[in-house]
Design a protein around this motif. Structure first.
Motif, PDB file in Angstrom:
ATOM      1  N   UNK A 259       0.678  -1.279   0.152  1.00  0.00           N
ATOM      2  CA  UNK A 259      -0.177  -0.164  -0.062  1.00  0.00           C
ATOM      3  C   UNK A 259       1.031   1.117   0.004  1.00  0.00           C
ATOM      4  N   UNK A 260       0.390   2.449  -0.357  1.00  0.00           N
ATOM      5  CA  UNK A 260       1.029   3.677  -0.415  1.00  0.00           C
ATOM      6  C   UNK A 260       0.797   4.305   0.797  1.00  0.00           C
ATOM      7  N   UNK A 261       1.582   4.325   1.676  1.00  0.00           N
ATOM      8  CA  UNK A 261       1.519   5.098   3.026  1.00  0.00           C
ATOM      9  C   UNK A 261       1.979   6.690   2.843  1.00  0.00           C
ATOM     10  N   UNK A 262       1.259   7.572   3.445  1.00  0.00           N
ATOM     11  CA  UNK A 262       1.795   8.932   3.405  1.00  0.00           C
ATOM     12  C   UNK A 262       2.614   8.921   4.994  1.00  0.00           C
ATOM     13  N   UNK A 263       3.954   9.451   4.663  1.00  0.00           N
ATOM     14  CA  UNK A 263       5.124   9.579   5.544  1.00  0.00           C
ATOM     15  C   UNK A 263       5.506  10.871   6.105  1.00  0.00           C
ATOM     16  N   UNK A 264       5.369  11.514   5.069  1.00  0.00           N
ATOM     17  CA  UNK A 264       5.719  13.074   5.581  1.00  0.00           C
ATOM     18  C   UNK A 264       5.182  14.016   4.582  1.00  0.00           C
ATOM     19  N   UNK A 265       5.631  15.333   4.478  1.00  0.00           N
ATOM     20  CA  UNK A 265       5.134  16.405   3.743  1.00  0.00           C
ATOM     21  C   UNK A 265       6.421  16.894   2.843  1.00  0.00           C
ATOM     22  N   UNK A 266       6.164  17.708   1.673  1.00  0.00           N
ATOM     23  CA  UNK A 266       7.292  18.246   1.150  1.00  0.00           C
ATOM     24  C   UNK A 266       7.901  19.181   2.305  1.00  0.00           C
ATOM     25  N   UNK A 267       7.037  19.848   3.071  1.00  0.00           N
ATOM     26  CA  UNK A 267       7.879  20.802   4.039  1.00  0.00           C
ATOM     27  C   UNK A 267       8.564  20.202   4.993  1.00  0.00           C
ATOM     28  N   UNK A 268       8.552  18.613   5.279  1.00  0.00           N
ATOM     29  CA  UNK A 268       9.580  17.981   6.126  1.00  0.00           C
ATOM     30  C   UNK A 268      10.981  17.871   5.639  1.00  0.00           C
ATOM     31  N   UNK A 269      10.950  17.919   4.146  1.00  0.00           N
ATOM     32  CA  UNK A 269      11.998  17.402   3.541  1.00  0.00           C
ATOM     33  C   UNK A 269      13.211  18.680   3.468  1.00  0.00           C
ATOM     34  N   UNK A 270      14.579  18.382   3.544  1.00  0.00           N
ATOM     35  CA  UNK A 270      15.452  19.262   3.411  1.00  0.00           C
ATOM     36  C   UNK A 270      16.431  18.988   2.212  1.00  0.00           C
ATOM     37  N   UNK A 271      16.922  19.983   1.178  1.00  0.00           N
ATOM     38  CA  UNK A 271      17.312  19.819   0.049  1.00  0.00           C
ATOM     39  C   UNK A 271      18.724  18.945   0.427  1.00  0.00           C
ATOM     40  N   UNK A 272      19.144  18.006  -0.562  1.00  0.00           N
ATOM     41  CA  UNK A 272      20.503  17.417  -0.490  1.00  0.00           C
ATOM     42  C   UNK A 272      20.556  16.812   0.809  1.00  0.00           C
ATOM     43  N   UNK A 273      19.638  16.091   1.359  1.00  0.00           N
ATOM     44  CA  UNK A 273      19.582  15.914   2.740  1.00  0.00           C
ATOM     45  C   UNK A 273      18.336  14.487   2.954  1.00  0.00           C
ATOM     46  N   UNK A 274      18.519  13.734   3.868  1.00  0.00           N
ATOM     47  CA  UNK A 274      17.520  12.779   4.443  1.00  0.00           C
ATOM     48  C   UNK A 274      16.821  13.059   5.557  1.00  0.00           C
ATOM     49  N   UNK A 275      15.679  12.501   5.804  1.00  0.00           N
ATOM     50  CA  UNK A 275      14.792  12.472   6.962  1.00  0.00           C
ATOM     51  C   UNK A 275      14.324  10.843   7.239  1.00  0.00           C
ATOM     52  N   UNK A 276      14.320  10.777   8.595  1.00  0.00           N
ATOM     53  CA  UNK A 276      13.802   9.482   8.846  1.00  0.00           C
ATOM     54  C   UNK A 276      12.370   9.416   9.204  1.00  0.00           C
ATOM     55  N   UNK A 277      11.657   8.377   8.677  1.00  0.00           N
ATOM     56  CA  UNK A 277      10.224   8.444   8.836  1.00  0.00           C
ATOM     57  C   UNK A 277       9.795   6.796   9.209  1.00  0.00           C
ATOM     58  N   UNK A 278       9.033   6.721   9.955  1.00  0.00           N
ATOM     59  CA  UNK A 278       8.453   5.467  10.423  1.00  0.00           C
ATOM     60  C   UNK A 278       7.436   4.644   9.721  1.00  0.00           C
ATOM     61  N   UNK A 279       7.736   3.393   9.191  1.00  0.00           N
ATOM     62  CA  UNK A 279       6.485   2.631   8.282  1.00  0.00           C
ATOM     63  C   UNK A 279       6.291   1.716   9.080  1.00  0.00           C
ATOM     64  N   UNK A 280       5.495   0.703   8.628  1.00  0.00           N
ATOM     65  CA  UNK A 280       4.950  -0.365   9.301  1.00  0.00           C
ATOM     66  C   UNK A 280       5.822  -1.558   9.194  1.00  0.00           C
ATOM     67  N   UNK A 281       6.777  -1.166   7.905  1.00  0.00           N
ATOM     68  CA  UNK A 281       7.873  -2.085   7.683  1.00  0.00           C
ATOM     69  C   UNK A 281       9.271  -1.772   8.151  1.00  0.00           C
ATOM     70  N   UNK A 282       9.182  -0.640   9.091  1.00  0.00           N
ATOM     71  CA  UNK A 282      10.521  -0.307   9.955  1.00  0.00           C
ATOM     72  C   UNK A 282      10.848   1.081   9.493  1.00  0.00           C
ATOM     73  N   UNK A 283      11.706   1.655  10.064  1.00  0.00           N
ATOM     74  CA  UNK A 283      12.548   3.062   9.730  1.00  0.00           C
ATOM     75  C   UNK A 283      12.738   3.233   8.286  1.00  0.00           C
ATOM     76  N   UNK A 284      12.535   4.276   7.834  1.00  0.00           N
ATOM     77  CA  UNK A 284      13.032   4.467   6.216  1.00  0.00           C
ATOM     78  C   UNK A 284      13.378   5.594   6.130  1.00  0.00           C
ATOM     79  N   UNK A 285      14.721   5.965   5.424  1.00  0.00           N
ATOM     80  CA  UNK A 285      15.301   7.209   5.044  1.00  0.00           C
ATOM     81  C   UNK A 285      14.924   7.833   3.870  1.00  0.00           C
ATOM     82  N   UNK A 286      14.242   8.979   3.811  1.00  0.00           N
ATOM     83  CA  UNK A 286      13.685   9.749   2.334  1.00  0.00           C
ATOM     84  C   UNK A 286      14.632  10.770   2.190  1.00  0.00           C
ATOM     85  N   UNK A 287      15.182  10.575   1.117  1.00  0.00           N
ATOM     86  CA  UNK A 287      16.035  11.776   0.475  1.00  0.00           C
ATOM     87  C   UNK A 287      15.526  12.582  -0.475  1.00  0.00           C
ATOM     88  N   UNK A 288      15.698  13.902  -0.611  1.00  0.00           N
ATOM     89  CA  UNK A 288      15.273  14.760  -1.525  1.00  0.00           C
ATOM     90  C   UNK A 288      16.519  15.595  -2.161  1.00  0.00           C
TER      91      UNK A 288
END
Length: 122
Positions: A6-35
């Motif tokens: 399934x497609x889970x919402x994990x954060x918003x664009x405002x949470x992202x930092x250019x050239x960097x990552x943010x950690x989010x929690x999913x049911x599959x465990x912690x995931x790093x999202x990079x912008x």
């Protein structure tokens, strides 16, 4: 049989930092999202867990480009992981999980496996 996702919402664009990552929690465990706004695609998502240490640190790694490959360097032991494939560039026997990611309006969504919970009979 194909695993359900399934497609889970994990954060918003405002949470992202250019050239960097943010950690989010999913049911599959912690995931790093990079912008990486200078690339297409600009969004990448991999497991947040460093397979060499077991620590959840990859979102805090330094992003870069090695021979055209978008990568993140682990902040602990400095191995580089491809943001496209999850492959460790220093040891091709090691890889991290990669998650499909999409921008839905101002929401960031990840495709994650649906965890089947066993029901307990009363």
């Amino acid at each position: 049989m194909k695993a359900r996702t399934r497609w889970d919402e994990v954060c918003t664009v405002d949470d992202l930092v250019p050239e960097s990552g943010v950690a989010v929690w999913t049911e599959d465990g912690p995931v790093a999202v990079f912008y990486l706004p200078h690339r297409l695609p600009a969004l990448f998502a991999i497991s947040h867990s460093d397979p060499f240490s077991g620590a959840n640190v990859l979102a805090r790694g330094i992003t870069g480009d090695l021979k055209g490959e978008p990568v993140v360097a682990s902040p602990l032991y400095k191995q580089h992981f491809s943001l496209r494939t999850g492959l460790c560039l220093e040891d091709d026997s090691v890889r991290v999980k990669v998650y499909p990611v999409l921008l839905d309006g101002d929401r960031i969504r990840l495709e994650v496996p649906v965890i089947q919970h066993e029901s307990i009979a009363a």
